[in-house]
Structures are given as structure tokens and as C-alpha cells.
Design a protein around this motif. Structure first.
Motif, PDB file in Angstrom:
ATOM      1  N   ASP A   1      10.542   3.448   5.408  1.00 44.10           N
ATOM      2  CA  ASP A   1       9.656   2.083   5.461  1.00 44.10           C
ATOM      3  C   ASP A   1       8.300   2.511   5.333  1.00 44.10           C
ATOM      4  O   ASP A   1       7.584   3.261   5.909  1.00 44.10           O
ATOM      5  N   LEU A   2       8.043   2.253   3.939  1.00 46.85           N
ATOM      6  CA  LEU A   2       6.553   2.701   3.352  1.00 46.85           C
ATOM      7  C   LEU A   2       5.332   2.208   4.131  1.00 46.85           C
ATOM      8  O   LEU A   2       4.237   2.597   3.997  1.00 46.85           O
ATOM      9  N   ALA A   3       5.509   1.046   4.693  1.00 42.87           N
ATOM     10  CA  ALA A   3       4.557   0.429   5.737  1.00 42.87           C
ATOM     11  C   ALA A   3       3.964   1.195   6.717  1.00 42.87           C
ATOM     12  O   ALA A   3       2.927   1.144   6.974  1.00 42.87           O
TER      13      ALA A   3
ATOM     14  N   ASN B   1      10.819  -3.359  -3.676  1.00 44.87           N
ATOM     15  CA  ASN B   1      11.691  -2.850  -4.795  1.00 44.87           C
ATOM     16  C   ASN B   1      10.735  -1.978  -5.819  1.00 44.87           C
ATOM     17  O   ASN B   1      11.079  -1.271  -6.656  1.00 44.87           O
ATOM     18  N   GLY B   2       9.256  -2.139  -5.708  1.00 44.92           N
ATOM     19  CA  GLY B   2       8.451  -1.579  -6.549  1.00 44.92           C
ATOM     20  C   GLY B   2       8.069  -2.327  -7.742  1.00 44.92           C
ATOM     21  O   GLY B   2       7.572  -1.762  -8.911  1.00 44.92           O
ATOM     22  N   ASP B   3       8.547  -3.592  -8.047  1.00 49.07           N
ATOM     23  CA  ASP B   3       8.521  -4.481  -9.241  1.00 49.07           C
ATOM     24  C   ASP B   3       6.952  -4.689  -9.453  1.00 49.07           C
ATOM     25  O   ASP B   3       6.326  -5.292  -8.592  1.00 49.07           O
TER      26      ASP B   3
ATOM     27  N   VAL C   1       0.820  -1.225  -0.188  1.00 48.92           N
ATOM     28  CA  VAL C   1       0.179  -0.174  -0.112  1.00 48.92           C
ATOM     29  C   VAL C   1       0.789   1.180   0.116  1.00 48.92           C
ATOM     30  O   VAL C   1       0.785   2.200  -0.791  1.00 48.92           O
ATOM     31  N   GLY C   2       1.848   1.196   0.821  1.00 49.84           N
ATOM     32  CA  GLY C   2       2.739   2.491   0.799  1.00 49.84           C
ATOM     33  C   GLY C   2       3.525   2.668  -0.447  1.00 49.84           C
ATOM     34  O   GLY C   2       3.566   3.688  -0.984  1.00 49.84           O
ATOM     35  N   ARG C   3       3.908   1.642  -1.110  1.00 55.59           N
ATOM     36  CA  ARG C   3       4.402   1.626  -2.568  1.00 55.59           C
ATOM     37  C   ARG C   3       3.633   2.137  -3.611  1.00 55.59           C
ATOM     38  O   ARG C   3       4.106   2.917  -4.240  1.00 55.59           O
ATOM     39  N   LEU C   4       2.339   1.725  -3.518  1.00 55.84           N
ATOM     40  CA  LEU C   4       1.332   2.169  -4.040  1.00 55.84           C
ATOM     41  C   LEU C   4       1.075   3.438  -3.985  1.00 55.84           C
ATOM     42  O   LEU C   4       1.073   4.299  -5.061  1.00 55.84           O
ATOM     43  N   LEU C   5       1.053   4.150  -2.864  1.00 58.10           N
ATOM     44  CA  LEU C   5       0.683   5.469  -2.752  1.00 58.10           C
ATOM     45  C   LEU C   5       1.894   6.387  -3.048  1.00 58.10           C
ATOM     46  O   LEU C   5       1.595   7.271  -3.639  1.00 58.10           O
ATOM     47  N   HIS C   6       3.108   5.856  -2.806  1.00 60.96           N
ATOM     48  CA  HIS C   6       4.341   6.395  -2.878  1.00 60.96           C
ATOM     49  C   HIS C   6       4.643   6.639  -4.251  1.00 60.96           C
ATOM     50  O   HIS C   6       4.967   7.736  -5.048  1.00 60.96           O
ATOM     51  N   ASP C   7       4.501   5.508  -5.261  1.00 56.04           N
ATOM     52  CA  ASP C   7       4.826   5.554  -6.706  1.00 56.04           C
ATOM     53  C   ASP C   7       3.894   6.288  -7.661  1.00 56.04           C
ATOM     54  O   ASP C   7       4.128   6.756  -8.501  1.00 56.04           O
ATOM     55  N   SER C   8       2.439   6.245  -7.165  1.00 52.15           N
ATOM     56  CA  SER C   8       1.563   6.888  -7.653  1.00 52.15           C
ATOM     57  C   SER C   8       1.662   8.588  -7.456  1.00 52.15           C
ATOM     58  O   SER C   8       0.519   9.100  -7.742  1.00 52.15           O
ATOM     59  N   LYS C   9       2.657   9.034  -6.403  1.00 45.55           N
ATOM     60  CA  LYS C   9       2.711  10.149  -6.194  1.00 45.55           C
ATOM     61  C   LYS C   9       1.253  10.822  -5.329  1.00 45.55           C
ATOM     62  O   LYS C   9       0.851  11.714  -5.460  1.00 45.55           O
ATOM     63  N   SER C  10       0.816   9.809  -4.588  1.00 44.31           N
ATOM     64  CA  SER C  10      -0.257  10.207  -3.688  1.00 44.31           C
ATOM     65  C   SER C  10       0.063  10.577  -2.264  1.00 44.31           C
ATOM     66  O   SER C  10      -0.924  10.525  -1.241  1.00 44.31           O
TER      67      SER C  10
END
Length: 451
Positions: free
Chosen positions: A69-71, A200-202, A38-47
Motif C-alpha cells: 500500500d504505497l499510501a 495503477n500508475g496511469d 505521493v507513494g506512486r510518485l516516489l516509488h515509480d521515480s525510484k525515490s
């Protein structure tokens, strides 16, 4: 869910039912990486707002971690951060140019399975994570069973931590095949399997450079494109009455309105309606929405209905179109997920909450309990323990208008409550079944209650 703006005269109900909002939930075992995903999703989608990211970076540094720690973007409670696990359901709202999202990050620990039921109850899609090193485990099967029971139309299997198994295609394929076969047997209509590394965002927002053998969508791409439709024209309209409005004003001395949130379908001025459980009928003379009169109102809008006749209506009643009135009954059979620490037993006296109505009830029978390993049924277990899934028969003190859960997730569901302290015991879905044989009722279990 639909927009709550007033419809224009040029739009049909079918057009209004189209939505750009997706409600989805995440689920998985402890340490499978849900919060990191969830953290990666929010971070990489610039949310993620700058101050939120800075707070996470500070918290991560205080724990001796080199990077953020994106969690921690979802594990908001202090106890969660200290233990490194998700306890509460964390709701997050974010948007991309293609769609808006309401996300429920649910706990993975078996102790908090009850919260997964809460998070997935309104979801149109569930993301179930699996650690690529461990494969499908009991909690994975439990989450799949809950998604099937709650009739979540879309399930995504996210095989996480692919970096720890060398991004091996055969590992992903084996897990995806096992889970899909299990979910299909449960009746899950659609499973989309995606290999990812949340850390890693894969394949979360951007395609992975390490898995060229995978040609499917990323998690975000699938979330943005999965079809979500609610055909309001064919829903049975339901309005549980929450409050009777009688303003004392000289301008409207005779105003009497019946307020609530529309649970399903569409109501129109002039439509004949029936009030349940009394069965009395009249017509809608007006609909007030946000202080303004409208001719039509639909699912999730909070409205006040005005009626032509002076009908005895109070909180807990259900207003329905006369042509689509559900039957009323005192005998309810349902599949349930037991969420309390104390067991649910035959003869248990409970309160049953359905919509806005709460009535006394008794558990008359527990015909079967589901065994998650092989989906077999244990007949007449006598009780359900925490996180058990099974069938129950309940007798209510008053008749209730209930739909089948297959027809309406809102008015086909209920909860059982402990009358002594208000604890939620069980979440139930009326009529849902894992195709179990009809059990024989043991009359010796009758305790003489005259409901």
C-alpha cells in the motif's frame, strides 16, 4: 527558494534567482488518493529506499493486502495507518535528474483543513485531487479557494481513479471544465488538468496506455518542467530580526550583529537600511554568512547583519532597505482562514504574530464570510467557524510594518493566537480579497479598547 551557497563574482542576482527546487503540496477530499499518488510518485521515480519499501510491504501484509500500500509511505503516524486517513502534513524530499522537490502531503478530511493551509503556505504548486466518480465537491472548492488566497502560482487538477470510470474522456473533460471555471473565478492564474490512476500508475510517472485520447504531460513531467522563478532583483528585501548577537570575546569585544533569515529580496554591504517600527536608519557595514563575511545575501539565507551605527534593535524588529520601507499601521484588514475549533468573534482579544514580532490585538470587525458554493459573500456574519474563509479587521496594540500579501507572502501574512493557551486561531493574508464590496462599519460593535 534559492541556493544557500555563497555567490560568485561572475553571477548576477538574476542568475542566482534561478532554481532547480520546487516546493509543492497535495490536497483533496478524504479517499481521493493523495497519499497513494505521493507513494506512486516516489516509488515509480525510484525515490524510495529499499528498507522503506520493505517496511511498507510488511505493514501492508499485516493488514491482509496482497501488494504494498504505497499510501503508507506518507501516512507515517500510527493513528493515520489505523484509520486509513492522512492527519498530519507529511513532508517528503526527493529528486530526479531534472529537479529537486519538497513535497507536503496534506490531509483531506475537513477537520484537518488547517494543515492544508500550513502545507500550501510555502508551495509554488498545488496538486488538487478529485475522485473521478464524485467530481468537484465542497472540499475541492475549499482547497481551490485556499490555493487562490495563498497565491500559489500553479495548480494541477489530478482527476484520480480514472480506472473506476472506464478511463472515460467525457468524465475527465466535464470535471476539468467545472473546476477550471471555478478556479478562474477565484483568480487562480493557471490550472493544468491531468487524468490519472494513482493505484495503477496511469499518467503519474509513465504515460497511460489506457488513455490515448490524452496528449498532455504526466504528473512528474509537469512537476519537472513547470517554470519556477523568483526574481530577487525586484523583491522588497526584508529581514525579521530573530536574535541580537553579542559574543563576549577578546577578539571581537565590540561585535554586535542582528541575526535572522532573510524573508525576501537581497541585502548588500553599504546599503542604507531602516529599522521598523522605530524608523531609525543606518548602513550595513558587514554581512556574516555561516561564519564568513560576504558582500551580498538573499532570500532564505540565515545571516547576521552588522551596522555602521549603534541602533536600538531587538527581536521582532524588521530591517528593510530605506528606499523600500513598508508603512507601519495598527489597523490591518485581511482575508483569513479560520483554523481553530473555537469561533473567531468580533471583540475577540488575540495575539497577532507577524514575522518574529508578537503583539496584542483585538478583532474589530468581520465584514464578510465567503460562501464556497457560489463564491457569494455573507455580510457581517459576526463570527468565523472552523475552516471558514472571510474578511477581518484587526487593531494592534503596537504599530507593525506589514506588506501586502500580493507583494510578499512572508511579510504580508500573520497568524492570530489565543493568548490563554497559545492555540493558533487564524491564518491571515494582508490585503487579499475576493473582490467584495466595501462593508459598512457598525460602530455599535466598538467595545471601547484604546488600541
Amino acid at each position: 527558494m534559492t541556493s544557500t551557497t555563497e555567490p560568485t563574482e561572475t553571477l548576477s542576482v538574476e542568475q542566482l534567482s534561478a532554481t532547480t527546487l520546487l516546493r509543492f503540496a497535495t490536497a483533496g477530499s478524504v479517499d481521493d488518493g493523495k497519499s497513494t499518488l505521493v507513494g506512486r510518485l516516489l516509488h515509480d521515480s525510484k525515490s524510495v529506499l529499499t528498507d522503506q519499501l520493505e517496511a511498507v510491504e510488511r505493514a501492508s501484509a499485516s493488514r491482509g493486502q496482497e501488494g504494498p500500500d504505497l499510501a503508507l509511505l506518507t501516512d507515517g503516524l500510527r493513528a493515520e495507518r489505523e484509520q486509513g486517513i492522512t492527519i498530519d502534513v507529511a513532508y517528503r524530499y526527493f529528486a530526479t535528474p531534472r529537479r529537486r522537490f519538497i513535497l507536503a502531503d496534506t490531509p483531506g478530511h475537513v477537520q484537518y483543513t488547517r494543515n492544508m493551509v500550513t502545507g500550501a503556505s510555502t508551495a509554488e504548486l498545488t496538486v488538487i485531487l478529485v475522485d473521478a466518480r464524485n467530481g468537484v465537491v465542497e472540499q475541492t472548492r475549499r482547497h481551490a479557494a485556499i490555493a487562490a488566497l495563498l497565491r500559489v502560482p500553479h495548480v494541477v487538477l489530478a482527476v484520480n481513479k480514472m480506472d473506476l470510470v472506464g478511463y472515460a474522456e467525457d468524465v475527465f473533460g466535464s470535471i476539468a471544465e467545472e473546476f477550471t471555471a471555478y478556479a478562474t473565478e477565484l483568480g487562480v492564474p493557471e490550472v493544468t488538468a491531468i487524468p490519472i490512476s494513482a493505484l495503477n500508475g496511469d499518467n503519474v510517472v509513465e504515460p497511460s496506455a489506457h488513455m490515448d485520447w490524452y496528449g498532455g504531460p504526466t504528473v512528474l513531467e509537469h512537476l519537472e518542467t513547470v517554470p519556477v522563478s523568483h526574481d530577487l532583483a525586484h523583491c522588497h528585501a526584508r529581514l525579521p530580526v530573530q536574535y541580537v548577537i553579542r559574543p563576549q570575546s577578546a577578539e571581537h569585544p565590540d561585535y554586535r550583529g542582528y541575526a535572522g533569515q532573510i524573508a525576501a529580496g537581497t541585502f548588500r554591504v553599504g546599503e542604507q537600511i531602516t529599522v521598523l517600527p522605530s524608523g531609525r536608519s543606518t548602513r550595513i557595514s558587514g554581512i556574516d554568512l555561516l561564519g564568513r563575511p560576504v558582500d551580498v545575501a538573499w532570500t532564505t539565507q540565515s545571516v547576521t547583519l552588522l551596522l555602521e551605527d549603534d541602533v536600538d534593535i531587538s527581536r521582532g524588529d524588521l530591517i528593510v532597505p530605506s528606499k523600500d520601507a513598508p508603512p507601519t499601521t495598527q489597523d490591518i484588514e485581511a482575508t483569513v482562514c479560520h483554523v481553530a475549533d473555537q469561533p473567531l468573534t468580533v471583540g475577540h482579544r488575540v495575539l497577532l504574530k507577524h514575522g518574529t514580532r508578537t503583539v496584542k490585538a483585538i478583532v474589530k470587525d468581520i465584514p464578510s464570510r465567503l460562501t464556497l458554493d457560489d463564491l457569494s459573500l455573507h455580510p457581517h456574519p459576526g463570527q468565523l467557524a472552523a475552516n471558514d474563509i472571510g474578511r477581518v479587521k484587526v487593531r494592534t496594540a503596537e504599530p507593525l510594518p506589514v506588506d501586502s500579501y500580493a507583494d510578499s507572502r512572508r511579510t504580508g501574512s500573520f497568524i492570530l493566537i489565543d493568548p490563554s493557551d497559545g492555540t493558533t486561531l487564524t491564518a491571515g493574508m494582508v490585503g487579499e480579497s475576493f473582490a467584495s464590496p466595501e462593508p459598512v462599519r457598525d460602530e455599535s460593535e466598538d467595545d471601547g479598547w484604546d488600541f
